[in-house]
Design a protein around this motif. Structure first.
Motif, PDB file in Angstrom:
ATOM      1  N   SER A 182       0.809  -1.232   0.000  1.00 48.06           N
ATOM      2  CA  SER A 182       0.000   0.000   0.000  1.00 48.06           C
ATOM      3  C   SER A 182       0.838   1.276   0.000  1.00 48.06           C
ATOM      4  CB  SER A 182      -0.931   0.015   1.226  1.00 48.06           C
ATOM      5  OG  SER A 182      -1.779  -1.105   1.236  1.00 48.06           O
ATOM      6  N   GLU A 183       2.159   1.143   0.129  1.00 45.00           N
ATOM      7  CA  GLU A 183       3.073   2.297   0.191  1.00 45.00           C
ATOM      8  C   GLU A 183       2.728   3.265   1.331  1.00 45.00           C
ATOM      9  OE1 GLU A 183       5.188   3.184  -3.922  1.00 45.00           O
ATOM     10  OE2 GLU A 183       3.062   3.687  -4.041  1.00 45.00           O
ATOM     11  N   VAL A 184       2.308   2.688   2.436  1.00 41.94           N
ATOM     12  CA  VAL A 184       1.921   3.501   3.589  1.00 41.94           C
ATOM     13  C   VAL A 184       3.090   3.623   4.566  1.00 41.94           C
ATOM     14  CG1 VAL A 184       0.425   3.580   5.640  1.00 41.94           C
ATOM     15  CG2 VAL A 184      -0.530   2.954   3.412  1.00 41.94           C
ATOM     16  N   ILE A 185       3.293   4.831   5.079  1.00 39.55           N
ATOM     17  CA  ILE A 185       4.216   5.045   6.195  1.00 39.55           C
ATOM     18  C   ILE A 185       3.379   4.933   7.469  1.00 39.55           C
ATOM     19  CG2 ILE A 185       5.825   6.626   7.310  1.00 39.55           C
ATOM     20  CD1 ILE A 185       6.330   7.929   4.615  1.00 39.55           C
ATOM     21  N   HIS A 186       3.572   3.838   8.187  1.00 38.69           N
ATOM     22  CA  HIS A 186       2.767   3.560   9.378  1.00 38.69           C
ATOM     23  C   HIS A 186       3.310   4.284  10.609  1.00 38.69           C
ATOM     24  CE1 HIS A 186       0.095   0.534   7.652  1.00 38.69           C
ATOM     25  NE2 HIS A 186       1.138   0.067   6.979  1.00 38.69           N
ATOM     26  N   ALA A 187       2.433   4.483  11.584  1.00 37.45           N
ATOM     27  CA  ALA A 187       2.805   5.204  12.806  1.00 37.45           C
ATOM     28  C   ALA A 187       3.175   4.286  13.964  1.00 37.45           C
ATOM     29  CB  ALA A 187       1.660   6.130  13.231  1.00 37.45           C
ATOM     30  N   GLY A 188       2.919   2.966  13.829  1.00 39.95           N
ATOM     31  CA  GLY A 188       3.277   2.026  14.893  1.00 39.95           C
ATOM     32  C   GLY A 188       2.193   1.843  15.941  1.00 39.95           C
ATOM     33  N   ILE A 189       0.947   1.851  15.519  1.00 45.44           N
ATOM     34  CA  ILE A 189      -0.184   1.841  16.452  1.00 45.44           C
ATOM     35  C   ILE A 189      -0.516   0.450  16.982  1.00 45.44           C
ATOM     36  CG2 ILE A 189      -2.651   2.396  16.690  1.00 45.44           C
ATOM     37  CD1 ILE A 189      -2.213   4.382  14.302  1.00 45.44           C
ATOM     38  N   TYR A 190      -0.551  -0.527  16.102  1.00 46.79           N
ATOM     39  CA  TYR A 190      -1.176  -1.814  16.427  1.00 46.79           C
ATOM     40  C   TYR A 190      -0.285  -2.800  17.181  1.00 46.79           C
ATOM     41  CZ  TYR A 190      -4.183  -0.372  12.478  1.00 46.79           C
ATOM     42  OH  TYR A 190      -5.005   0.311  11.624  1.00 46.79           O
ATOM     43  N   TYR A 191       1.015  -2.684  17.013  1.00 42.49           N
ATOM     44  CA  TYR A 191       1.917  -3.781  17.356  1.00 42.49           C
ATOM     45  C   TYR A 191       2.154  -3.868  18.862  1.00 42.49           C
ATOM     46  CZ  TYR A 191       2.283  -2.415  12.555  1.00 42.49           C
ATOM     47  OH  TYR A 191       1.946  -2.023  11.287  1.00 42.49           O
ATOM     48  N   PRO A 192       2.288  -5.082  19.404  1.00 37.87           N
ATOM     49  CA  PRO A 192       2.490  -5.227  20.854  1.00 37.87           C
ATOM     50  C   PRO A 192       3.695  -4.432  21.340  1.00 37.87           C
ATOM     51  CG  PRO A 192       2.036  -7.355  19.844  1.00 37.87           C
ATOM     52  CD  PRO A 192       2.203  -6.381  18.724  1.00 37.87           C
ATOM     53  N   LYS A 193       3.539  -3.801  22.483  1.00 38.78           N
ATOM     54  CA  LYS A 193       4.622  -3.004  23.073  1.00 38.78           C
ATOM     55  C   LYS A 193       5.880  -3.860  23.212  1.00 38.78           C
ATOM     56  CE  LYS A 193       5.684  -0.388  27.309  1.00 38.78           C
ATOM     57  NZ  LYS A 193       6.662   0.456  26.668  1.00 38.78           N
ATOM     58  N   GLY A 251       4.150   4.994  22.088  1.00 38.36           N
ATOM     59  CA  GLY A 251       4.665   6.348  21.889  1.00 38.36           C
ATOM     60  C   GLY A 251       3.896   7.179  20.892  1.00 38.36           C
ATOM     61  N   CYS A 252       2.726   6.692  20.451  1.00 33.64           N
ATOM     62  CA  CYS A 252       1.923   7.440  19.472  1.00 33.64           C
ATOM     63  C   CYS A 252       1.013   8.439  20.193  1.00 33.64           C
ATOM     64  CB  CYS A 252       1.079   6.477  18.635  1.00 33.64           C
ATOM     65  SG  CYS A 252       1.998   5.159  17.827  1.00 33.64           S
ATOM     66  N   ASN A 253       1.620   9.403  20.834  1.00 26.95           N
ATOM     67  CA  ASN A 253       0.865  10.352  21.652  1.00 26.95           C
ATOM     68  C   ASN A 253       0.047  11.344  20.827  1.00 26.95           C
ATOM     69  OD1 ASN A 253       1.864   9.299  24.134  1.00 26.95           O
ATOM     70  ND2 ASN A 253       3.818  10.336  23.730  1.00 26.95           N
ATOM     71  N   GLU A 254       0.225  11.320  19.522  1.00 25.37           N
ATOM     72  CA  GLU A 254      -0.521  12.218  18.645  1.00 25.37           C
ATOM     73  C   GLU A 254      -1.921  11.696  18.312  1.00 25.37           C
ATOM     74  OE1 GLU A 254       1.566   9.252  15.956  1.00 25.37           O
ATOM     75  OE2 GLU A 254       2.018  10.316  17.826  1.00 25.37           O
ATOM     76  N   LEU A 255      -2.223  10.457  18.696  1.00 24.41           N
ATOM     77  CA  LEU A 255      -3.522   9.854  18.367  1.00 24.41           C
ATOM     78  C   LEU A 255      -4.663  10.560  19.091  1.00 24.41           C
ATOM     79  CD1 LEU A 255      -2.696   6.031  18.591  1.00 24.41           C
ATOM     80  CD2 LEU A 255      -2.625   7.510  16.563  1.00 24.41           C
ATOM     81  N   ARG A 256      -5.826  10.589  18.435  1.00 27.33           N
ATOM     82  CA  ARG A 256      -7.037  11.102  19.071  1.00 27.33           C
ATOM     83  C   ARG A 256      -8.201  10.159  18.765  1.00 27.33           C
ATOM     84  NH1 ARG A 256      -9.478  15.830  17.498  1.00 27.33           N
ATOM     85  NH2 ARG A 256      -8.402  15.942  15.488  1.00 27.33           N
ATOM     86  N   VAL A 257      -9.124  10.028  19.702  1.00 26.60           N
ATOM     87  CA  VAL A 257     -10.362   9.292  19.455  1.00 26.60           C
ATOM     88  C   VAL A 257     -11.438  10.293  19.045  1.00 26.60           C
ATOM     89  CG1 VAL A 257     -12.159   7.820  20.430  1.00 26.60           C
ATOM     90  CG2 VAL A 257      -9.764   7.444  21.062  1.00 26.60           C
ATOM     91  N   ASN A 275     -17.241   5.673  16.048  1.00 20.55           N
ATOM     92  CA  ASN A 275     -16.054   6.350  16.574  1.00 20.55           C
ATOM     93  C   ASN A 275     -14.883   6.017  15.657  1.00 20.55           C
ATOM     94  OD1 ASN A 275     -17.009   7.356  19.379  1.00 20.55           O
ATOM     95  ND2 ASN A 275     -17.521   5.163  19.445  1.00 20.55           N
ATOM     96  N   ALA A 276     -13.788   6.714  15.842  1.00 15.82           N
ATOM     97  CA  ALA A 276     -12.597   6.419  15.039  1.00 15.82           C
ATOM     98  C   ALA A 276     -11.350   6.902  15.775  1.00 15.82           C
ATOM     99  CB  ALA A 276     -12.694   7.076  13.666  1.00 15.82           C
ATOM    100  N   ILE A 277     -10.240   6.294  15.464  1.00 16.57           N
ATOM    101  CA  ILE A 277      -8.932   6.784  15.908  1.00 16.57           C
ATOM    102  C   ILE A 277      -8.336   7.590  14.766  1.00 16.57           C
ATOM    103  CG2 ILE A 277      -6.582   6.140  16.577  1.00 16.57           C
ATOM    104  CD1 ILE A 277      -7.796   3.547  17.762  1.00 16.57           C
ATOM    105  N   TRP A 278      -7.878   8.782  15.073  1.00 19.16           N
ATOM    106  CA  TRP A 278      -7.231   9.655  14.082  1.00 19.16           C
ATOM    107  C   TRP A 278      -5.727   9.604  14.309  1.00 19.16           C
ATOM    108  CZ3 TRP A 278      -6.812  11.730   9.655  1.00 19.16           C
ATOM    109  CH2 TRP A 278      -6.063  12.892   9.411  1.00 19.16           C
ATOM    110  N   SER A 279      -5.005   9.219  13.264  1.00 23.82           N
ATOM    111  CA  SER A 279      -3.543   9.158  13.304  1.00 23.82           C
ATOM    112  C   SER A 279      -2.971  10.157  12.301  1.00 23.82           C
ATOM    113  CB  SER A 279      -3.058   7.743  12.970  1.00 23.82           C
ATOM    114  OG  SER A 279      -1.650   7.709  12.806  1.00 23.82           O
ATOM    115  N   PRO A 280      -2.607  11.355  12.743  1.00 25.50           N
ATOM    116  CA  PRO A 280      -2.163  12.393  11.809  1.00 25.50           C
ATOM    117  C   PRO A 280      -0.800  12.131  11.166  1.00 25.50           C
ATOM    118  CG  PRO A 280      -1.892  13.141  14.067  1.00 25.50           C
ATOM    119  CD  PRO A 280      -2.635  11.837  14.135  1.00 25.50           C
TER     120      PRO A 280
END
Length: 368
Positions: A51-62, A117-123, A140-145
């Motif tokens: 998908s050529e996406v630059i991911h933010a690291g949201i889903y993966y186990p700490k 560490g994705c402190n930029e996320l918002r619900v 609802n949604a999670i916003w990852s800027p």
């Protein structure tokens, strides 16, 4: 006729995004590096079918490798693109809850992202979601800027050129079918009988990573990983899709679900779906469109199934089986297999593109 012999500090096998990044990282440290690719060009496997996406690291186990390398890799990749003027864009991403039974899962994803560490996320609630994407249906949604997109081909091409400026050598149309560990490292032969010797070898062959270990003389059979192939089809839409951000459903057990991603031309596609296959085959199957439509309309009710069609597919390497697979990257070194200088990389699927520079940084710092 006597065979020619060449010596290297490191051979990297596999010229996808990961292999190229690793080769560049080591060459910048002054090592003599050879990058070997079985195809006629770079990045023709996993690296060109995603998908050529630059991911933010949201889903993966700490503390997982994916969490560690994705978050660091995101920063390194954005910085590299800025430095080298490679096209990219922070378009932002929505992870959409479409039913009340998904609320706990959405909250878990949000908490996991914060832990990484994705402190930029918002619900976002439904009103805020629809301010961003009026046609997306969600409670609802999670916003990852910070999530974005990148021209991965240009990125790989730029790194290859930089690698060659660092005196790195790239060889195409070669598969090292005979790798012989020696007291000084490893010895391999090219198709023209040229002998290449190296102190270290990194297996970055993606879908062929397990197959390559069979070519290493004396490699312990119990350390050969089982790699299963998880194929994903992407779907185009014959009219403009009214989204300006990436739109993802709540993930399923096999992946991130059939999501919508933009490209740098503001065109988009849906996918990938999930299909377990036995062979590397990228053929398209029109019959998969119906199930894709069922998933897409959960967050986009106005989707017209007559305008969906499969456009390309990719394959992700999974360590294990369809019913039980390892969900993290795996770095297998001599501590596991007792062959000095050999590093195998297994299960490098998503977020491999985002993680590439961070993984290369880690290897070149720890396995020098």
């Amino acid at each position: 006729m006597k065979s020619e012999k060449y010596d290297f500090d490191l051979i990297v096998i596999g010229a996808g995004m990961i292999g190229i990044a690793i080769s560049l990282a080591y060459s910048k440290k002054g090592l003599k590096v050879l990058l070997v690719e079985k195809n006629s060009s770079f990045g023709t496997g996993i690296s060109s079918r995603n998908s050529e996406v630059i991911h933010a690291g949201i889903y993966y186990p700490k503390d997982s490798l994916k969490a560690k390398f994705c978050r660091r890799g995101m920063k390194l990749l954005y910085d590299y693109c800025k430095q080298k003027r490679i096209a990219n864009k922070k378009v932002g991403k929505l992870i959409v809850q479409t039913s009340s039974c998904q609320e706990n899962k959405l909250r878990e994803i949000y908490k996991n992202g914060l832990a990484n560490g994705c402190n930029e996320l918002r619900v976002l609630d439904q009103n805020d979601l629809n301010k961003l994407e009026p046609e997306v249906k969600g409670l609802n949604a999670i916003w990852s800027p910070n999530t974005g997109i990148v021209d991965s081909h240009s990125c790989m091409e730029t790194m290859i050129l930089e690698f060659e400026k660092e005196d790195g050598i790239v060889v195409f149309n070669e598969f090292l079918s005979n790798i012989d560990p020696t007291n000084a490292g490893m010895e391999c032969s090219l198709s023209d009988s040229t002998i290449i010797r190296t102190k270290k070898l990194i297996n970055s062959t993606g879908l062929q990573s397990a197959l390559l270990t069979h070519c290493i003389k004396g490699f312990p059979k119990e350390k050969i990983m089982q790699i299963s192939l998880c194929k994903g089809t992407y779907f185009g839409y014959s009219k403009p899709v009214p989204f300006s951000h990436l739109v993802y459903p709540i993930p399923n057990k096999e992946g991130l679900g059939i999501h919508y991603t933009l490209d740098l031309n503001s065109e988009g596609r849906f996918g990938p779906d999930t299909e377990w296959v036995h062979n590397e085959n990228y053929d398209l199957n029109e019959a998969r469109t119906e199930q894709a439509f069922i998933e897409i309309r959960k967050y986009w009710p106005k989707c017209d199934p007559s305008k969906l069609r499969p456009i390309y597919s990719g394959i992700r390497p999974k360590i294990g089986t369809k019913n039980k697979f390892h969900k993290d990257f795996m770095i297998q070194s001599s501590e596991q297999h007792n062959i000095p200088g050999l590093i195998n990389l297994f299960g490098i699927d998503s977020p491999g593109l985002t993680s590439a520079l961070a993984l290369a940084e880690y290897l070149s710092d720890h396995y020098i």
